[in-house]
Design a protein around this motif. Structure first.
Motif, mmCIF file in Angstrom:
data_model
loop_
_atom_site.group_PDB
_atom_site.id
_atom_site.type_symbol
_atom_site.label_atom_id
_atom_site.label_comp_id
_atom_site.label_asym_id
_atom_site.label_seq_id
_atom_site.Cartn_x
_atom_site.Cartn_y
_atom_site.Cartn_z
ATOM 1 N N PHE A 239 0.836 -1.196 0.000
ATOM 2 C CA PHE A 239 0.000 0.000 0.000
ATOM 3 C C PHE A 239 0.873 1.249 0.000
ATOM 4 O O PHE A 239 1.827 1.352 0.768
ATOM 5 C CB PHE A 239 -0.921 0.008 1.221
ATOM 6 N N VAL A 240 0.556 2.184 -0.884
ATOM 7 C CA VAL A 240 1.296 3.451 -0.983
ATOM 8 C C VAL A 240 0.558 4.486 -0.152
ATOM 9 O O VAL A 240 -0.528 4.939 -0.536
ATOM 10 C CB VAL A 240 1.419 3.910 -2.447
ATOM 11 N N PRO A 241 1.085 4.883 0.998
ATOM 12 C CA PRO A 241 0.378 5.846 1.851
ATOM 13 C C PRO A 241 0.498 7.268 1.312
ATOM 14 O O PRO A 241 1.444 7.613 0.592
ATOM 15 C CB PRO A 241 1.083 5.704 3.198
ATOM 16 N N PHE A 242 -0.479 8.083 1.667
ATOM 17 C CA PHE A 242 -0.465 9.492 1.247
ATOM 18 C C PHE A 242 -1.232 10.307 2.275
ATOM 19 O O PHE A 242 -2.385 10.025 2.584
ATOM 20 C CB PHE A 242 -1.094 9.643 -0.139
ATOM 21 N N GLU A 243 -0.569 11.314 2.808
ATOM 22 C CA GLU A 243 -1.210 12.207 3.775
ATOM 23 C C GLU A 243 -0.983 13.644 3.325
ATOM 24 O O GLU A 243 0.085 13.993 2.811
ATOM 25 C CB GLU A 243 -0.634 12.004 5.183
ATOM 26 N N PHE A 244 -2.021 14.475 3.538
ATOM 27 C CA PHE A 244 -1.923 15.866 3.111
ATOM 28 C C PHE A 244 -2.726 16.741 4.055
ATOM 29 O O PHE A 244 -3.947 16.874 3.928
ATOM 30 C CB PHE A 244 -2.435 16.032 1.680
ATOM 31 N N SER A 245 -2.053 17.323 5.007
ATOM 32 C CA SER A 245 -2.622 18.340 5.899
ATOM 33 C C SER A 245 -3.958 17.928 6.507
ATOM 34 O O SER A 245 -4.890 18.726 6.601
ATOM 35 C CB SER A 245 -2.799 19.667 5.139
ATOM 36 N N GLY A 246 -4.073 16.666 6.870
ATOM 37 C CA GLY A 246 -5.305 16.221 7.496
ATOM 38 C C GLY A 246 -6.467 15.989 6.554
ATOM 39 O O GLY A 246 -7.527 15.534 6.967
ATOM 40 N N GLU A 247 -6.303 16.266 5.264
ATOM 41 C CA GLU A 247 -7.387 16.091 4.295
ATOM 42 C C GLU A 247 -7.308 14.677 3.717
ATOM 43 O O GLU A 247 -6.235 14.160 3.451
ATOM 44 C CB GLU A 247 -7.260 17.123 3.167
ATOM 45 N N THR A 248 -8.472 14.048 3.523
ATOM 46 C CA THR A 248 -8.536 12.733 2.906
ATOM 47 C C THR A 248 -9.508 12.781 1.731
ATOM 48 O O THR A 248 -10.298 13.704 1.609
ATOM 49 C CB THR A 248 -9.015 11.654 3.905
ATOM 50 N N GLU A 261 -7.374 21.645 -4.900
ATOM 51 C CA GLU A 261 -6.355 21.696 -5.947
ATOM 52 C C GLU A 261 -4.979 21.331 -5.389
ATOM 53 O O GLU A 261 -4.200 20.619 -6.031
ATOM 54 C CB GLU A 261 -6.327 23.088 -6.581
ATOM 55 N N ALA A 262 -4.674 21.847 -4.205
ATOM 56 C CA ALA A 262 -3.370 21.548 -3.606
ATOM 57 C C ALA A 262 -3.238 20.056 -3.319
ATOM 58 O O ALA A 262 -2.176 19.460 -3.541
ATOM 59 C CB ALA A 262 -3.189 22.368 -2.323
ATOM 60 N N TYR A 263 -4.313 19.461 -2.829
ATOM 61 C CA TYR A 263 -4.306 18.021 -2.561
ATOM 62 C C TYR A 263 -4.085 17.251 -3.853
ATOM 63 O O TYR A 263 -3.293 16.299 -3.907
ATOM 64 C CB TYR A 263 -5.637 17.635 -1.914
ATOM 65 N N LEU A 264 -4.794 17.649 -4.918
ATOM 66 C CA LEU A 264 -4.679 16.959 -6.202
ATOM 67 C C LEU A 264 -3.271 17.088 -6.772
ATOM 68 O O LEU A 264 -2.717 16.128 -7.332
ATOM 69 C CB LEU A 264 -5.706 17.518 -7.179
ATOM 70 N N ASP A 265 -2.651 18.258 -6.627
ATOM 71 C CA ASP A 265 -1.284 18.452 -7.139
ATOM 72 C C ASP A 265 -0.298 17.522 -6.424
ATOM 73 O O ASP A 265 0.561 16.894 -7.066
ATOM 74 C CB ASP A 265 -0.857 19.913 -6.953
ATOM 75 N N ALA A 266 -0.424 17.442 -5.100
ATOM 76 C CA ALA A 266 0.467 16.569 -4.348
ATOM 77 C C ALA A 266 0.205 15.100 -4.692
ATOM 78 O O ALA A 266 1.133 14.287 -4.782
ATOM 79 C CB ALA A 266 0.282 16.813 -2.844
ATOM 80 N N GLU A 267 -1.058 14.768 -4.912
ATOM 81 C CA GLU A 267 -1.422 13.410 -5.279
ATOM 82 C C GLU A 267 -0.839 13.049 -6.640
ATOM 83 O O GLU A 267 -0.294 11.949 -6.838
ATOM 84 C CB GLU A 267 -2.947 13.299 -5.294
ATOM 85 N N GLN A 268 -0.943 13.960 -7.611
ATOM 86 C CA GLN A 268 -0.391 13.720 -8.947
ATOM 87 C C GLN A 268 1.124 13.537 -8.897
ATOM 88 O O GLN A 268 1.681 12.712 -9.622
ATOM 89 C CB GLN A 268 -0.756 14.880 -9.872
#
Length: 540
Positions: A239-248, A261-268
């Motif tokens: 599993f590839v974990p991903f965390e972003f400022s408490g947002e899921t 948008e910021a979440y999507l950029d980090a996800e990409q």
């Protein structure tokens, strides 16, 4: 189009009188769609419910079901779609009604007033179609709107189709990849296993993980919902974990949701890094009622190895890859991108069987024990699936009411006059130990050596057996039964030998041996009977 608020919930009865409800099965007009909404086996189930069935000629040909098979099952075969629409009380389809590519006539134009329809509808993307059906005062149920609750699993056509599409995605990827997915060591050299990256760990993603792992690939999986990590790892994938400022990215009902948008950029960025080290990428990310999120940018495709493959299962909703072209296989920067939306039709036989079963389960749920078509809008399943009821818009359904769980029992407050709890006395156990020592000590001092040895083994076996049985997890009770059968067999042999020892003047041993034979025989016979009964549960 009349609208009705989601707050209204009532039971509506639509009885057909003495006339049996006629279910009409249509041939799909999309030339790429080979599935059918009913199979000969499901027709037999519908007839047992007291319904009649009419099938358009050639409806099941794409899935391998001939008209003769439907006729043999008890259905009437009608020559055209117009004939089915004119006679049927309830029409069942796979895809939403659409314009015929040859005649240019829309299927909804053939509908009668007050007719019923069950199919995939996607009401959020097909508002014009919903209005067209409402103009005919139709009652429409969407197979894509089945609530994600335990009681509705037998109706969940989306999960059934996603399971097949995830498996087929791996087959398509293996075909385009041109190499074996599993690692090998041969005389000609070593072959490394393929690196597979699955984006989205829903039903389709988990099916893709299982198929890729079974072919020997090394699999990684990414999902914005942290709760799926355990499922991914249980299937042998990383599993590839991903965390972003408490947002899921976890939304209601277990689905994904739109993110910032910021979440999507980090996800990409994270997905692009893993795509560069992957040979096969399978994308399954969808958001209900929205365009599929773009997770693989053109820059990420440029960084991938030549000969890599992307299978985009979200192509029908716009695609998760920026370079996906619907219903085409294209190549960009040496990377093959599969955007075909007919993967289910490439396994039309199995897909039709599963979809037809969900349709019959839904009809059976609505008819109930009385075998009368009655929509219960107070039922969470039926209310969630009804898009139109006699032309009234009931979609989207109201949010489900979350019932609070039962409060934990609380201890009553201690009263001032209440007596404090007195701990239990250890004296009964101590007295029992003294009595046991009083019995065993004379036997140990003055008894025969053989008797002392046998008694010691017996007592140790009792203690060990007690701890073994009571400390075994319930999941291992069935294997434990097999072990006890083997032990009982040993006891059986020992008891038989002891009974036949022929000791003169001491018949106690022979009697105990006979009792052991009797009890062990009961245990062995009972164990085999229970095991056979459990094995029969898995027979089809």
């Amino acid at each position: 189009m009349a609208e009705e608020t989601g707050a209204s919930a009532q039971t509506t009865s639509e009885e057909v009188g003495d006339k049996a409800l006629l279910v009409g099965v249509l041939k799909e007009v999309d030339p790429r769609e080979k599935r059918v909404a009913a199979t000969p086996a499901s027709v037999e189930r519908l007839l047992k419910l007291g319904l009649e069935v009419a099938v358009e000629s050639g409806a099941g040909a794409g899935a391998g079901f001939e008209d003769a098979a439907y006729a043999e099952a008890g259905a009437r075969v009608l020559p055209s779609a117009e004939a089915v629409w004119q006679e049927a009380d309830l029409v069942i389809k796979v895809r939403p009604p659409m314009e015929h590519p040859t005649t240019g006539r829309h299927e909804a134009e053939l509908a009668r007033k007050k007719q019923r329809l069950i199919s995939f509808l996607w009401p959020a993307q097909n508002k014009a179609l919903v209005e067209q059906l409402a103009a005919h005062e139709m009652t429409a149920l969407a197979m894509d709107a089945v609530p994600r609750i335990t009681r509705a699993q037998k109706l969940d056509a989306l999960s059934a189709m996603s399971n097949i599409s995830g498996y087929r995605a791996v087959v398509e990827a293996a075909f385009g990849y041109g190499r074996s997915l599993g690692g090998q060591v041969t005389a000609a050299g070593r072959v490394k296993p393929a690196q597979v990256f699955v984006i989205g760990a829903g039903v389709a993603g988990l099916a893709a993980i299982g198929a890729a792992r079974s072919l020997g690939a090394q699999v990684k999986a990414f999902d914005t919902r942290p709760v799926v990590r355990e499922q991914v790892e249980s299937m042998g994938a990383q599993f590839v974990p991903f965390e972003f400022s408490g947002e899921t990215g976890e939304g209601k009902g277990g689905y994904a949701k739109e993110v910032s948008e910021a979440y999507l950029d980090a996800e990409q960025q994270l997905i692009g890094d893993h795509c560069r080290t992957s040979d096969i990428v399978i994308t399954t990310a969808l958001i209900p009622g929205k365009k599929a999120p773009e997770l693989i940018t053109s820059g990420a495709v440029v960084g991938m190895r030549r000969g890599s493959v992307i299978v985009d299962l979200a192509a029908e909703q716009g695609g998760n890859c920026a370079l996906t072209e619907r219903d085409k296989t294209v190549e960009h920067y040496g990377v093959i991108i599969n955007g075909h939306t007919d993967l289910l039709s490439r396994m039309a036989l199995q897909a039709s069987e599963l979809y037809a079963n969900t349709i019959v389960n839904l009809i059976e749920e609505i008819l109930g024990k009385e075998r009368v078509w009655r929509l219960n809008l107070e039922d969470e399943i039926q209310r969630g699936m009804v898009v139109l009821h006699e032309g009234k818009l009931l979609w989207p359904p109201p949010s489900p009411t979350i019932r609070p769980g039962a409060p934990a029992p609380q201890k009553p407050a201690a009263h001032a006059s209440a007596k404090p709890e007195v701990p239990s006395s250890p004296w009964p156990a101590r007295i029992g130990m003294l009595i046991g020592l009083g019995v065993l000590l004379p036997i140990g001092l003055f008894g025969q050596r053989d008797l002392v040895q046998h008694l010691t083994v017996f007592l140790l076996a009792c203690v060990v057996g007690w701890h073994v049985v009571w400390n075994v997890t319930p999941a291992l009770h069935t294997p434990l039964m097999s072990v006890t059968n083997a032990i009982s067999g040993i006891i059986l042999i020992g008891g038989m030998l002891l009974s036949a020892s022929g000791t003169v003047g001491v018949p106690v041993a022979a009697i105990l041996g006979a009792v052991a034979v009797l009890l062990a025989s009961i245990n062995v016979a009972g164990g085999f009977l229970v095991t056979q009964r459990m094995l029969r549960m898995f027979h089809r």
